[in-house]
Write an enzyme that holds these catalytic residues in place. Structure first.
Site, PDB file in Angstrom:
ATOM      1  N   TYR A  33       0.825  -1.201   0.000  1.00 35.65           N
ATOM      2  CA  TYR A  33       0.000   0.000   0.000  1.00 35.65           C
ATOM      3  C   TYR A  33       0.859   1.249   0.000  1.00 35.65           C
ATOM      4  O   TYR A  33       2.070   1.182   0.197  1.00 35.65           O
ATOM      5  CB  TYR A  33      -0.939   0.003   1.215  1.00 35.65           C
ATOM      6  CG  TYR A  33      -0.268   0.276   2.535  1.00 35.65           C
ATOM      7  CD1 TYR A  33       0.521  -0.678   3.164  1.00 35.65           C
ATOM      8  CD2 TYR A  33      -0.409   1.512   3.169  1.00 35.65           C
ATOM      9  CE1 TYR A  33       1.150  -0.424   4.370  1.00 35.65           C
ATOM     10  CE2 TYR A  33       0.206   1.789   4.383  1.00 35.65           C
ATOM     11  CZ  TYR A  33       0.976   0.814   4.976  1.00 35.65           C
ATOM     12  OH  TYR A  33       1.597   1.077   6.164  1.00 35.65           O
ATOM     13  N   LYS A 149       6.558  -2.125   1.718  1.00 35.30           N
ATOM     14  CA  LYS A 149       5.413  -1.549   2.440  1.00 35.30           C
ATOM     15  C   LYS A 149       4.204  -2.472   2.300  1.00 35.30           C
ATOM     16  O   LYS A 149       3.256  -2.184   1.547  1.00 35.30           O
ATOM     17  CB  LYS A 149       5.116  -0.134   1.900  1.00 35.30           C
ATOM     18  CG  LYS A 149       4.249   0.705   2.821  1.00 35.30           C
ATOM     19  CD  LYS A 149       4.292   2.168   2.412  1.00 35.30           C
ATOM     20  CE  LYS A 149       3.240   3.013   3.091  1.00 35.30           C
ATOM     21  NZ  LYS A 149       3.368   3.088   4.544  1.00 35.30           N
ATOM     22  N   GLU A 182      12.313   2.036  13.994  1.00 36.59           N
ATOM     23  CA  GLU A 182      11.386   3.081  13.527  1.00 36.59           C
ATOM     24  C   GLU A 182      10.102   2.964  14.327  1.00 36.59           C
ATOM     25  O   GLU A 182       9.954   2.087  15.173  1.00 36.59           O
ATOM     26  CB  GLU A 182      11.114   2.928  12.028  1.00 36.59           C
ATOM     27  CG  GLU A 182      10.434   1.626  11.664  1.00 36.59           C
ATOM     28  CD  GLU A 182      10.130   1.478  10.174  1.00 36.59           C
ATOM     29  OE1 GLU A 182       9.995   2.496   9.473  1.00 36.59           O
ATOM     30  OE2 GLU A 182       9.998   0.319   9.733  1.00 36.59           O
ATOM     31  N   LEU A 207      11.297   1.212   6.879  1.00 30.85           N
ATOM     32  CA  LEU A 207      10.701   1.657   5.625  1.00 30.85           C
ATOM     33  C   LEU A 207      11.424   2.929   5.188  1.00 30.85           C
ATOM     34  O   LEU A 207      11.665   3.821   6.006  1.00 30.85           O
ATOM     35  CB  LEU A 207       9.215   1.953   5.829  1.00 30.85           C
ATOM     36  CG  LEU A 207       8.492   2.356   4.548  1.00 30.85           C
ATOM     37  CD1 LEU A 207       8.283   1.151   3.637  1.00 30.85           C
ATOM     38  CD2 LEU A 207       7.157   3.013   4.862  1.00 30.85           C
TER      39      LEU A 207
HETATM   40  N1  PLP Z   1       7.677   3.574   8.809  1.00 27.42           N
HETATM   41  C1  PLP Z   1       6.532   2.860   8.805  1.00 27.42           C
HETATM   42  C2  PLP Z   1       6.524   1.519   9.457  1.00 27.42           C
HETATM   43  C3  PLP Z   1       5.374   3.369   8.197  1.00 27.42           C
HETATM   44  O1  PLP Z   1       4.254   2.638   8.187  1.00 27.42           O
HETATM   45  C4  PLP Z   1       5.421   4.651   7.603  1.00 27.42           C
HETATM   46  C5  PLP Z   1       4.231   5.219   6.943  1.00 27.42           C
HETATM   47  O2  PLP Z   1       3.214   4.630   6.852  1.00 27.42           O
HETATM   48  C6  PLP Z   1       6.616   5.364   7.639  1.00 27.42           C
HETATM   49  C7  PLP Z   1       7.725   4.793   8.244  1.00 27.42           C
HETATM   50  C8  PLP Z   1       6.717   6.734   7.018  1.00 27.42           C
HETATM   51  O3  PLP Z   1       6.691   6.651   5.621  1.00 27.42           O
HETATM   52  P1  PLP Z   1       6.212   7.881   4.729  1.00 27.42           P
HETATM   53  O4  PLP Z   1       7.043   9.050   5.148  1.00 27.42           O
HETATM   54  O5  PLP Z   1       6.508   7.463   3.349  1.00 27.42           O
HETATM   55  O6  PLP Z   1       4.765   8.091   5.018  1.00 27.42           O
END
Ligand code: PLP
Length: 288
Positions: A33, A149, A182, A207
């Site tokens: 997603y 993701k 994270e 991620l």
């Molecule tokens: N880390 C995780 C586990 C996430 O689910 C998300 C966003 O959904 C992020 C980091 C941040 O990613 P982004 O800046 O692309 O929204």
């Protein structure tokens, strides 16, 4: 309230929008997603989000459901049909529908695509950022490919619920060596005593956040130094500032980690600056 969803080629009222019970996303979390911000009628960082979508799908050997340009048109159409000017657009692609069997379907299946939107007043996030948020720490218990993701988010769901029950808004995963990986839905950052931004390298253990990437550019433009290295929970508790980043949070100051107060317990000036300047560096294209 969003009323229209896109489901496999059709724009449907939410009440009629449904997927097949043998969709592999439903049965195996066999899908990925993306979430993009919608701000003042613009779609934010579509290019990078769709590039990451293609990466995630490629790692799982799922085909893109359509080309990037066509996908962008579907996102815009759903946003327009729901008349959302501020909020988020969610898109999910799964391997498709097939009789339940763990291995990939032997007959070709079409990837399934769902797009929904959620209106949200940006003033709500701004108000939260004025006070900052609390985070708790939880043991890292996810698989070793969280750079993909995927919709397989059970550890994240449980971590977020633990945070909520502890009166916090986010949970930071901590690896076996005591280093923060994270957040459950955010990337984690600290600011050292001498004003250096620190965030974990984007290898397979986190991620590769799109907001994280834009914040790096924002920091560089502000003359701030960024160090990509792992940091421990102890270092974070002693940091001058801490914050999290995500499309849904932008730059959100962290003022408490477990029982420890970060800095003076108020959002820090660096996080505030990065939040204020973020959209100068993000891509913004009118939904039209
Ligand atoms: N880390 C995780 C586990 C996430 O689910 C998300 C966003 O959904 C992020 C980091 C941040 O990613 P982004 O800046 O692309 O929204």
């Amino acid at each position: 309230m969003a009323r229209i969803a896109y489901v496999n080629g059709r724009y449907l009222p939410m009440t009629d929008a449904s997927v097949n019970v043998e969709d592999r996303g439903y049965q195996f979390a066999d899908g990925v997603y993306e979430v993009c911000e919608i701000r003042k009628g613009d779609l934010i960082d579509e290019t990078r989000h769709l590039a990451r979508l293609e990466y995630s799908l490629g790692e799982l050997r799922i085909a893109m459901p359509m080309g990037r340009a066509a996908l962008g048109m579907v996102l815009r159409q759903v946003i327009r049909r729901n008349r959302v000017r501020n909020g988020y657009v969610y898109l999910q692609v799964t391997r498709g529908v097939a009789p339940r069997d763990h291995a990939f379907p032997t007959r070709p299946v079409r990837p399934a695509l769902v797009v929904t939107v959620k209106p949200l007043d940006p003033a709500i996030g701004a108000a939260v950022a004025e006070d900052g948020i609390a985070v708790i720490t939880v043991p890292e218990n996810r698989w070793d490919r969280v750079d993909i993701k995927t919709v397989g988010l059970l550890p994240n769901v449980l971590a977020k619920q633990a945070a909520r029950e502890a009166g916090a808004r986010e949970a930071w995963f901590v690896d076996a060596d005591g280093f923060v990986t994270e957040g459950a839905s955010t990337n984690a950052w600290i600011v050292t005593g001498d004003g250096v931004l620190v965030t974990r390298p984007a290898d397979r253990g986190i991620l590769r956040g799109i907001t994280r990437a834009v914040v790096m550019e924002t920091a560089a433009a502000e003359g701030l130094r960024v160090e990509e290295r792992a940091f421990t929970v102890e270092e974070a508790k002693r940091a001058r500032e801490a914050f999290v980043t995500a499309a849904t949070q932008l730059v959100m100051p962290v003022v408490r980690i477990d029982e420890a107060t970060v800095g003076n317990g108020k959002p820090g000036s660096i996080a505030a600056t990065l939040r204020a300047r973020f959209h100068d560096h993000a891509e913004a294209v009118p939904v039209g």
